[in-house]
Scaffold this motif. Structure first.
Motif, mmCIF file in Angstrom:
data_model
loop_
_atom_site.group_PDB
_atom_site.id
_atom_site.type_symbol
_atom_site.label_atom_id
_atom_site.label_comp_id
_atom_site.label_asym_id
_atom_site.label_seq_id
_atom_site.Cartn_x
_atom_site.Cartn_y
_atom_site.Cartn_z
ATOM 1 N N ASP A 8 0.857 -1.181 0.000
ATOM 2 C CA ASP A 8 0.000 0.000 0.000
ATOM 3 C C ASP A 8 0.898 1.236 0.000
ATOM 4 O O ASP A 8 2.110 1.115 0.123
ATOM 5 C CB ASP A 8 -0.910 -0.045 1.241
ATOM 6 N N PRO A 9 0.312 2.424 -0.138
ATOM 7 C CA PRO A 9 1.159 3.621 -0.299
ATOM 8 C C PRO A 9 2.158 3.837 0.843
ATOM 9 O O PRO A 9 3.303 4.234 0.591
ATOM 10 C CB PRO A 9 0.158 4.770 -0.358
ATOM 11 N N GLN A 10 1.753 3.585 2.078
ATOM 12 C CA GLN A 10 2.693 3.823 3.180
ATOM 13 C C GLN A 10 3.889 2.887 3.069
ATOM 14 O O GLN A 10 5.029 3.298 3.290
ATOM 15 C CB GLN A 10 2.007 3.596 4.537
ATOM 16 N N VAL A 11 3.640 1.618 2.754
ATOM 17 C CA VAL A 11 4.742 0.657 2.628
ATOM 18 C C VAL A 11 5.627 1.062 1.453
ATOM 19 O O VAL A 11 6.859 1.013 1.532
ATOM 20 C CB VAL A 11 4.200 -0.784 2.463
ATOM 21 N N ARG A 12 5.005 1.520 0.366
ATOM 22 C CA ARG A 12 5.799 1.901 -0.823
ATOM 23 C C ARG A 12 6.602 3.180 -0.601
ATOM 24 O O ARG A 12 7.527 3.471 -1.348
ATOM 25 C CB ARG A 12 4.880 2.050 -2.039
ATOM 26 N N ASN A 13 6.235 3.965 0.422
ATOM 27 C CA ASN A 13 7.058 5.134 0.775
ATOM 28 C C ASN A 13 8.394 4.704 1.376
ATOM 29 O O ASN A 13 9.320 5.499 1.457
ATOM 30 C CB ASN A 13 6.330 6.007 1.806
ATOM 31 N N PHE A 14 8.492 3.465 1.832
ATOM 32 C CA PHE A 14 9.709 3.005 2.514
ATOM 33 C C PHE A 14 10.395 1.841 1.814
ATOM 34 O O PHE A 14 11.617 1.816 1.712
ATOM 35 C CB PHE A 14 9.397 2.661 3.979
ATOM 36 N N GLY A 15 9.636 0.859 1.352
ATOM 37 C CA GLY A 15 10.230 -0.348 0.768
ATOM 38 C C GLY A 15 11.111 0.005 -0.427
ATOM 39 O O GLY A 15 10.745 0.845 -1.250
ATOM 40 N N THR A 16 12.270 -0.636 -0.518
ATOM 41 C CA THR A 16 13.213 -0.352 -1.602
ATOM 42 C C THR A 16 13.261 -1.520 -2.591
ATOM 43 O O THR A 16 12.961 -2.663 -2.234
ATOM 44 C CB THR A 16 14.634 -0.151 -1.044
ATOM 45 N N LEU A 17 13.694 -1.223 -3.816
ATOM 46 C CA LEU A 17 13.799 -2.297 -4.807
ATOM 47 C C LEU A 17 14.912 -3.262 -4.438
ATOM 48 O O LEU A 17 14.774 -4.473 -4.594
ATOM 49 C CB LEU A 17 13.991 -1.727 -6.217
ATOM 50 N N GLY A 18 16.024 -2.716 -3.924
ATOM 51 C CA GLY A 18 17.119 -3.590 -3.505
ATOM 52 C C GLY A 18 16.671 -4.533 -2.402
ATOM 53 O O GLY A 18 16.957 -5.732 -2.423
ATOM 54 N N GLY A 19 15.938 -4.001 -1.433
ATOM 55 C CA GLY A 19 15.456 -4.817 -0.315
ATOM 56 C C GLY A 19 14.470 -5.876 -0.786
ATOM 57 O O GLY A 19 14.481 -7.010 -0.307
ATOM 58 N N ASN A 20 13.634 -5.511 -1.740
ATOM 59 C CA ASN A 20 12.640 -6.456 -2.254
ATOM 60 C C ASN A 20 13.322 -7.672 -2.868
ATOM 61 O O ASN A 20 12.834 -8.796 -2.739
ATOM 62 C CB ASN A 20 11.752 -5.744 -3.283
ATOM 63 N N LEU A 21 14.482 -7.464 -3.513
ATOM 64 C CA LEU A 21 15.222 -8.580 -4.116
ATOM 65 C C LEU A 21 16.096 -9.281 -3.076
ATOM 66 O O LEU A 21 16.123 -10.511 -3.002
ATOM 67 C CB LEU A 21 16.093 -8.071 -5.269
ATOM 68 N N ALA A 22 16.812 -8.498 -2.265
ATOM 69 C CA ALA A 22 17.755 -9.078 -1.301
ATOM 70 C C ALA A 22 17.041 -9.919 -0.245
ATOM 71 O O ALA A 22 17.629 -10.807 0.355
ATOM 72 C CB ALA A 22 18.565 -7.967 -0.618
ATOM 73 N N HIS A 23 15.757 -9.624 -0.034
ATOM 74 C CA HIS A 23 14.980 -10.390 0.934
ATOM 75 C C HIS A 23 14.888 -11.863 0.508
ATOM 76 O O HIS A 23 14.790 -12.756 1.348
ATOM 77 C CB HIS A 23 13.596 -9.753 1.065
ATOM 78 N N GLY A 24 14.937 -12.112 -0.795
ATOM 79 C CA GLY A 24 14.980 -13.494 -1.299
ATOM 80 C C GLY A 24 13.707 -14.276 -1.035
ATOM 81 O O GLY A 24 13.753 -15.441 -0.663
ATOM 82 N N ASP A 25 12.572 -13.621 -1.255
ATOM 83 C CA ASP A 25 11.290 -14.268 -0.999
ATOM 84 C C ASP A 25 10.545 -14.418 -2.332
ATOM 85 O O ASP A 25 10.279 -13.427 -3.012
ATOM 86 C CB ASP A 25 10.488 -13.381 -0.030
ATOM 87 N N ALA A 26 10.200 -15.661 -2.682
ATOM 88 C CA ALA A 26 9.518 -15.914 -3.964
ATOM 89 C C ALA A 26 8.115 -15.312 -3.985
ATOM 90 O O ALA A 26 7.463 -15.281 -5.030
ATOM 91 C CB ALA A 26 9.452 -17.411 -4.247
ATOM 92 N N ALA A 27 7.638 -14.836 -2.819
ATOM 93 C CA ALA A 27 6.316 -14.210 -2.768
ATOM 94 C C ALA A 27 6.395 -12.732 -3.140
ATOM 95 O O ALA A 27 5.382 -12.113 -3.461
ATOM 96 C CB ALA A 27 5.721 -14.360 -1.373
ATOM 97 N N ASN A 28 7.583 -12.147 -3.086
ATOM 98 C CA ASN A 28 7.731 -10.747 -3.477
ATOM 99 C C ASN A 28 7.540 -10.609 -4.984
ATOM 100 O O ASN A 28 7.747 -11.562 -5.738
ATOM 101 C CB ASN A 28 9.109 -10.228 -3.064
ATOM 102 N N ASP A 29 7.171 -9.413 -5.427
ATOM 103 C CA ASP A 29 6.805 -9.237 -6.834
ATOM 104 C C ASP A 29 7.961 -8.854 -7.753
ATOM 105 O O ASP A 29 7.954 -9.210 -8.932
ATOM 106 C CB ASP A 29 5.699 -8.186 -6.934
ATOM 107 N N HIS A 30 8.952 -8.110 -7.237
ATOM 108 C CA HIS A 30 10.022 -7.677 -8.148
ATOM 109 C C HIS A 30 10.879 -8.810 -8.698
ATOM 110 O O HIS A 30 11.358 -8.698 -9.828
ATOM 111 C CB HIS A 30 10.897 -6.606 -7.498
ATOM 112 N N PRO A 31 11.096 -9.908 -7.945
ATOM 113 C CA PRO A 31 11.908 -10.976 -8.542
ATOM 114 C C PRO A 31 11.400 -11.422 -9.919
ATOM 115 O O PRO A 31 12.179 -11.503 -10.878
ATOM 116 C CB PRO A 31 11.817 -12.102 -7.499
ATOM 117 N N ALA A 32 10.107 -11.681 -10.055
ATOM 118 C CA ALA A 32 9.575 -12.139 -11.350
ATOM 119 C C ALA A 32 9.731 -11.055 -12.416
ATOM 120 O O ALA A 32 10.035 -11.342 -13.578
ATOM 121 C CB ALA A 32 8.108 -12.542 -11.200
ATOM 122 N N VAL A 33 9.530 -9.800 -11.995
ATOM 123 C CA VAL A 33 9.688 -8.690 -12.945
ATOM 124 C C VAL A 33 11.127 -8.662 -13.462
ATOM 125 O O VAL A 33 11.379 -8.534 -14.661
ATOM 126 C CB VAL A 33 9.323 -7.348 -12.256
#
Ligand SMILES: Cc1cc2nc3c(=O)[nH]c(=O)nc-3n(C[C@H](O)[C@H](O)[C@H](O)COP(=O)(O)OP(=O)(O)OC[C@H]3O[C@@H](n4cnc5c(N)ncnc54)[C@H](O)[C@@H]3O)c2cc1C
Ligand code: FES
Ligand code: FES
Lengths: 167, 288
Positions: free
Chosen positions: B103-128
């Motif tokens: 949601d917007p509040q989370v997107r104000n903080f979450g980073t693209l690097g973190g989204n990948l480095a987290h290493g979770d197949a449930a995150n969306d940027h890995p597939a992108v």
């Protein structure tokens, strides 16, 4: 080990010693005694704890107090002034946009950033814009109306009717 | 819920951050947006004894085209991607994806690097990133190295980023010619992780032949998945209805979803097929 931090909340500096693990929402509620910011889910989902950090809406249950050191924080307590209510408060009041009021502080703080970035949002943009804030009472329609009303008010446009709508 | 105690540092240079990582070894964790890490620490699924906050290091946040790449700094926040003109004009897949991330509040903080480095197949940027053929730049005390996205995800919460290293940049071969991309995930409610998600990218020559294709799948296998057979059937084809149908069929066969609260295996395979078809069509229409 504690760390000394200064939070500038609604223009007032609060200096405090905190453990790095202290969440920002606890620093605001317990150390600064500003309990308008609520804790709903404590799992980053509901948005009741939403505040503004340097103008950006943030879930204060998912941020460490030490991360906010030196930053400008805005909470619901800072909205009303001696002149009266903030337009978003007026909008929520006139449009019956709250029942129990638990979600309201977070909802209004979120709406402020939404209107700041997009002064004239469509209904769809408002609904996506408040997607991170849950309300268990209102069914959201009056919250959307309140934000539309506030948008008109802040732009000096003709104000929409605040008669209850039955949908 | 309160995390276990830890020490906190907020270095202002990358060298300092790398030295701290070296000093504290696997007890230390990088704090980027904190919107995966802090929830995990509150639930005590993670209890690092030292957090190294890299938010005060300048120069890690940008979206730019340079040397034939779209380059995204690791600390670029979702909201900054959403609001970038380059992204709006050429890489709409990120507009599709970010809108569906939290949601917007989370997107104000979450980073693209973190989204990948987290290493979770449930995150969306890995597939992108799989669909777009990204390369990941990783920096350690010895210098920088680059890892292709297919070698980046190693397992549940583990990636090619080793102890003592920081993910610093994401590089995506720049869009050229008739290039289109799209992403969608089925989710039960706003902010939910994908029941199934599909990222698609195509490049088409002037004769209407597909010259490049990428398909990445979210949350339907233990690791973010490249749908290889789907890509093979697309590349060199005329992207006809039957080719798209075949590509979608392969994607649904080649993933390995597990049953959970979001649905059973059959349902998820069905979603993969339907969404692959739709995202291919959307990417193709954006390419034209
Ligand atoms: C309510 C909610 C809903 C969400 N929904 C979605 C969703 O639908 N889709 C989705 O994709 N995500 C979702 N997320 C996750 C969110 O996008 C996170 O922000 C993201 O996964 C992690 O990014 P971060 O910057 O917050 O990383 P952090 O939480 O700070 O870090 C995550 C991990 O990566 C490591 N790390 C971070 N940056 C680096 C770096 N540069 N180098 C090395 N290691 C690093 C950290 O040490 C940590 O282990 C959701 C989060 C919340 C709270
Ligand atoms: S209490 Fe922070 S999001 Fe619910
Ligand atoms: S008014 Fe009760 S939760 Fe929104």
């Amino acid at each position: 080990m504690t760390k000394k931090i200064t939070l500038k909340i609604n223009g007032t500096e609060h200096t405090m010693e905190v453990e790095p693990r202290m969440l920002l929402v606890h620093a605001i509620r317990e150390n600064a005694s500003l309990t308008g910011t609520h804790i709903g889910c404590d799992t980053s989902s509901c948005g009741a704890c939403t505040i503004l950090i340097d103008g950006k809406s943030a879930k204060s249950c998912t941020i460490l107090a030490v991360q906010a050191d030196g930053k400008e924080i805005a909470t619901v307590e800072g909205l009303a002034t001696a002149e009266g209510l903030h337009p978003i408060q007026e909008g929520f009041h006139l449009n019956h946009a709250l029942h129990c009021g638990f979600c309201t502080p977070g909802m209004m703080m979120r709406a402020i950033e939404l209107l700041d970035k997009n002064p004239n949002p469509t209904e769809e943009e408002i609904r996506w814009g408040i997607a991170g804030n849950l309300c268990r009472c209102t069914g959201y329609n009056n919250i959307v109306s309140a934000i539309q009303w506030t948008s008109a008010k802040m732009q000096g446009k003709e104000l929409p009717s605040t008669e209850p709508k039955f949908v | 819920m309160i995390p276990e105690s830890f020490a906190y540092s907020a270095p202002t240079t990358l060298d300092e951050a790398l030295a701290l990582l070296q000093e504290h070894g696997d007890e230390a964790k990088i704090l980027a947006g904190g919107h995966s890490l802090i929830p995990m620490m509150k639930l005590r699924f993670a209890s690092p004894t030292h957090l190294i906050d890299i938010n005060n290091i300048p120069g890690l946040s940008y979206v730019k085209e340079e040397d034939g790449y779209l380059k995204i700094g690791a600390m670029t926040k979702e909201v900054e991607v959403e609001e970038s003109d380059i992204i709006h004009n050429k890489y709409q897949i990120f507009i599709d994806a970010t809108k569906l991330i939290a949601d917007p509040q989370v997107r104000n903080f979450g980073t693209l690097g973190g989204n990948l480095a987290h290493g979770d197949a449930a995150n969306d940027h890995p597939a992108v990133m799989i669909a777009l053929g990204a390369e990941i730049e990783i920096t350690g005390q010895e210098g920088k190295r680059t890892v292709g996205i297919d070698d980046f995800f190693h397992g549940f919460y583990t990636t090619a980023v080793d102890e003592g290293e920081v993910l610093t940049e994401i590089r995506i071969p720049a869009a050229s010619g008739n290039y289109g991309s799209a992403y969608h995930k089925a989710e039960r409610k706003v902010g939910d992780y994908a029941t199934a998600g599909v990222a698609a990218m195509v490049q088409i020559d002037d004769q209407g032949r597909c010259t490049r294709a990428g398909i990445g799948l979210t949350n339907v296998s233990p690791l973010p998945l490249r749908a290889k057979r789907s890509e093979e059937v697309l590349i060199g084809s005329d992207l006809s209805e039957s080719v798209i149908e075949q590509a979608a069929q392969y994607a649904s066969e080649d993933c390995s979803p597990s049953e959970d609260l979001r649905g059973n295996e059959e349902y998820k395979r069905h979603l993969v097929k339907v969404i692959t078809k739709r995202m291919l069509k959307k990417a193709i229409s954006r390419a034209k």
